[in-house]
Design a protein around this motif. Structure first.
Motif, mmCIF file in Angstrom:
data_model
loop_
_atom_site.group_PDB
_atom_site.id
_atom_site.type_symbol
_atom_site.label_atom_id
_atom_site.label_comp_id
_atom_site.label_asym_id
_atom_site.label_seq_id
_atom_site.Cartn_x
_atom_site.Cartn_y
_atom_site.Cartn_z
ATOM 1 N N LEU A 16 15.676 4.887 12.438
ATOM 2 C CA LEU A 16 15.163 3.769 11.642
ATOM 3 C C LEU A 16 14.337 4.264 10.461
ATOM 4 N N GLN A 17 13.541 5.292 10.692
ATOM 5 C CA GLN A 17 12.725 5.830 9.597
ATOM 6 C C GLN A 17 13.612 6.305 8.452
ATOM 7 N N GLN A 18 14.669 7.041 8.772
ATOM 8 C CA GLN A 18 15.554 7.542 7.736
ATOM 9 C C GLN A 18 16.255 6.410 6.995
ATOM 10 N N GLN A 19 16.705 5.414 7.737
ATOM 11 C CA GLN A 19 17.392 4.284 7.113
ATOM 12 C C GLN A 19 16.441 3.487 6.215
ATOM 13 N N LEU A 20 15.203 3.316 6.652
ATOM 14 C CA LEU A 20 14.227 2.559 5.862
ATOM 15 C C LEU A 20 13.797 3.339 4.622
ATOM 16 N N LEU A 21 13.724 4.653 4.733
ATOM 17 C CA LEU A 21 13.427 5.472 3.562
ATOM 18 C C LEU A 21 14.511 5.305 2.510
ATOM 19 N N LEU A 22 15.762 5.203 2.961
ATOM 20 C CA LEU A 22 16.874 4.991 2.032
ATOM 21 C C LEU A 22 16.789 3.633 1.344
ATOM 22 N N GLN A 23 16.084 2.695 1.984
ATOM 23 C CA GLN A 23 15.893 1.358 1.407
ATOM 24 C C GLN A 23 14.623 1.281 0.562
ATOM 25 N N ASN A 24 14.070 2.455 0.218
ATOM 26 C CA ASN A 24 12.894 2.566 -0.660
ATOM 27 C C ASN A 24 11.595 2.100 -0.014
ATOM 28 N N TYR A 25 11.535 2.102 1.310
ATOM 29 C CA TYR A 25 10.267 1.858 1.996
ATOM 30 C C TYR A 25 9.520 3.171 2.155
ATOM 31 N N SER A 26 8.207 3.107 2.081
ATOM 32 C CA SER A 26 7.356 4.216 2.483
ATOM 33 C C SER A 26 6.997 3.960 3.943
ATOM 34 N N VAL A 27 7.377 4.883 4.836
ATOM 35 C CA VAL A 27 7.327 4.600 6.273
ATOM 36 C C VAL A 27 6.310 5.475 7.004
ATOM 37 N N ASP A 28 5.350 4.837 7.666
ATOM 38 C CA ASP A 28 4.457 5.507 8.604
ATOM 39 C C ASP A 28 4.949 5.174 10.007
ATOM 40 N N SER A 151 14.295 5.334 -11.176
ATOM 41 C CA SER A 151 14.288 6.225 -10.017
ATOM 42 C C SER A 151 13.735 5.458 -8.826
ATOM 43 N N ALA A 152 13.871 6.042 -7.636
ATOM 44 C CA ALA A 152 13.403 5.364 -6.427
ATOM 45 C C ALA A 152 11.914 5.051 -6.497
ATOM 46 N N HIS A 153 11.105 5.992 -6.938
ATOM 47 C CA HIS A 153 9.657 5.763 -6.988
ATOM 48 C C HIS A 153 9.262 4.839 -8.132
ATOM 49 N N GLU A 154 9.968 4.926 -9.258
ATOM 50 C CA GLU A 154 9.716 3.981 -10.346
ATOM 51 C C GLU A 154 9.994 2.562 -9.874
ATOM 52 N N PHE A 155 11.094 2.404 -9.132
ATOM 53 C CA PHE A 155 11.434 1.075 -8.607
ATOM 54 C C PHE A 155 10.362 0.577 -7.652
ATOM 55 N N LYS A 156 9.863 1.443 -6.777
ATOM 56 C CA LYS A 156 8.823 1.043 -5.824
ATOM 57 C C LYS A 156 7.570 0.544 -6.547
ATOM 58 N N VAL A 157 7.164 1.265 -7.588
ATOM 59 C CA VAL A 157 5.973 0.852 -8.353
ATOM 60 C C VAL A 157 6.215 -0.493 -9.022
ATOM 61 N N PHE A 158 7.361 -0.633 -9.686
ATOM 62 C CA PHE A 158 7.655 -1.881 -10.393
ATOM 63 C C PHE A 158 7.790 -3.042 -9.414
ATOM 64 N N LYS A 159 8.427 -2.798 -8.284
ATOM 65 C CA LYS A 159 8.578 -3.840 -7.272
ATOM 66 C C LYS A 159 7.220 -4.319 -6.770
ATOM 67 N N TYR A 160 6.326 -3.381 -6.509
ATOM 68 C CA TYR A 160 5.000 -3.772 -6.017
ATOM 69 C C TYR A 160 4.258 -4.590 -7.076
ATOM 70 N N LEU A 161 4.351 -4.165 -8.327
ATOM 71 C CA LEU A 161 3.689 -4.908 -9.399
ATOM 72 C C LEU A 161 4.308 -6.295 -9.576
ATOM 73 N N LEU A 174 -1.426 1.632 -5.253
ATOM 74 C CA LEU A 174 -0.023 1.904 -5.578
ATOM 75 C C LEU A 174 0.470 3.155 -4.860
ATOM 76 N N THR A 175 -0.349 4.191 -4.839
ATOM 77 C CA THR A 175 0.031 5.437 -4.170
ATOM 78 C C THR A 175 0.254 5.203 -2.683
ATOM 79 N N GLU A 176 -0.640 4.456 -2.052
ATOM 80 C CA GLU A 176 -0.537 4.197 -0.615
ATOM 81 C C GLU A 176 0.716 3.390 -0.269
ATOM 82 N N HIS A 177 1.163 2.562 -1.200
ATOM 83 C CA HIS A 177 2.288 1.682 -0.901
ATOM 84 C C HIS A 177 3.644 2.263 -1.279
ATOM 85 N N ILE A 178 3.661 3.416 -1.945
ATOM 86 C CA ILE A 178 4.963 3.995 -2.280
ATOM 87 C C ILE A 178 5.189 5.349 -1.628
#
Length: 224
Positions: A16-28, A151-161, A174-178
């Motif tokens: 699940l962690q690997q699949q969620l990472l592919l979906q641009n989630y930051s996973v703990d 990029s994946a991280h650019e998308f994560k930042v823009f999505k959060y904003l 922002l860092t904690e959420h991506i």
């Protein structure tokens, strides 16, 4: 989006962690209820996936404790149990949705996206803000109806904003959420991503859509 995944089955957790990472989630991840409760109270998550059958502290108790402590991020519970009473107990404890094992990862990610949209007050998979459009389901970004590659991280930042349009968001948030929990939070990499977003999404400075609030963070302007 920063996600807490609580699952004691190591094989399923890793899958699940690997699949969620592919979906641009930051996973703990957490493997028992005690660690899950600590992480859920210590960190600011966008969403959590919590198995009910956990060692040390069961999932229902974890969910209830998080809600009692004021944690209001969406929670999806996983259960291998067939008894409807277990699902009801989890929902009554404060969970927002559930999945019964076994399940398809595509259904899990679809439900997670729906919960995130709902928590942000978005009914559609598409978030619109003036000339900007972001589709959570397809990860597509449009500017004036023209697709822009991020990029994946650019998308994560823009999505959060985009999910927090009009709000001032700190670099730390922002860092904690991506990124995953072991990332160096003192890094200035967020500044690089913001600069790239400005260059890609507003190359002529026509909209000046991201404001820098000195000493506070960044704000995505809300367009009518």
């Amino acid at each position: 989006m920063r996600l807490l995944l609580v699952e004691d089955d190591q094989a399923l957790q890793q899958e699940l962690q690997q699949q969620l990472l592919l979906q641009n989630y930051s996973v703990d991840v957490a493997s028992d209820g005690e660690i899950a409760l600590f992480q859920g109270l210590e960190y600011d998550y966008d969403i959590a996936v919590i198995d009910l059958g956990l060692p040390k502290i069961d999932g229902t108790t974890v969910v209830k404790a998080l809600r009692e402590k004021g944690r209001n991020f969406p929670i999806l519970i996983l259960t291998a149990r067939d008894r409807w009473q277990d699902k009801v107990s989890g929902l009554d404890a404060g969970a927002d949705d559930y999945l019964t094992k076994p399940f398809h990862v595509e259904e899990l990610t679809s439900r997670l996206n729906a919960l995130i949209r709902r928590s942000a007050g978005k009914a559609s998979t598409t978030i619109n803000n003036g000339p900007y459009s972001l589709d959570i389901a397809t990860s597509q970004v449009l500017v004036e109806q023209v697709s822009v590659s991020l990029s994946a991280h650019e998308f994560k930042v823009f999505k959060y904003l985009m999910l927090h349009v009009g709000e001032v968001i700190s670099k730390t948030t922002l860092t904690e959420h991506i990124y995953d929990q072991d990332f160096d939070l003192d890094s200035n990499v967020i500044e690089v991503f913001i600069r790239r977003l400005r260059k890609k999404l507003d190359p002529d400075s026509k909209y000046n859509f991201i404001e820098t609030k000195r000493g506070q963070g960044y704000r995505l302007l809300k367009f009518t």
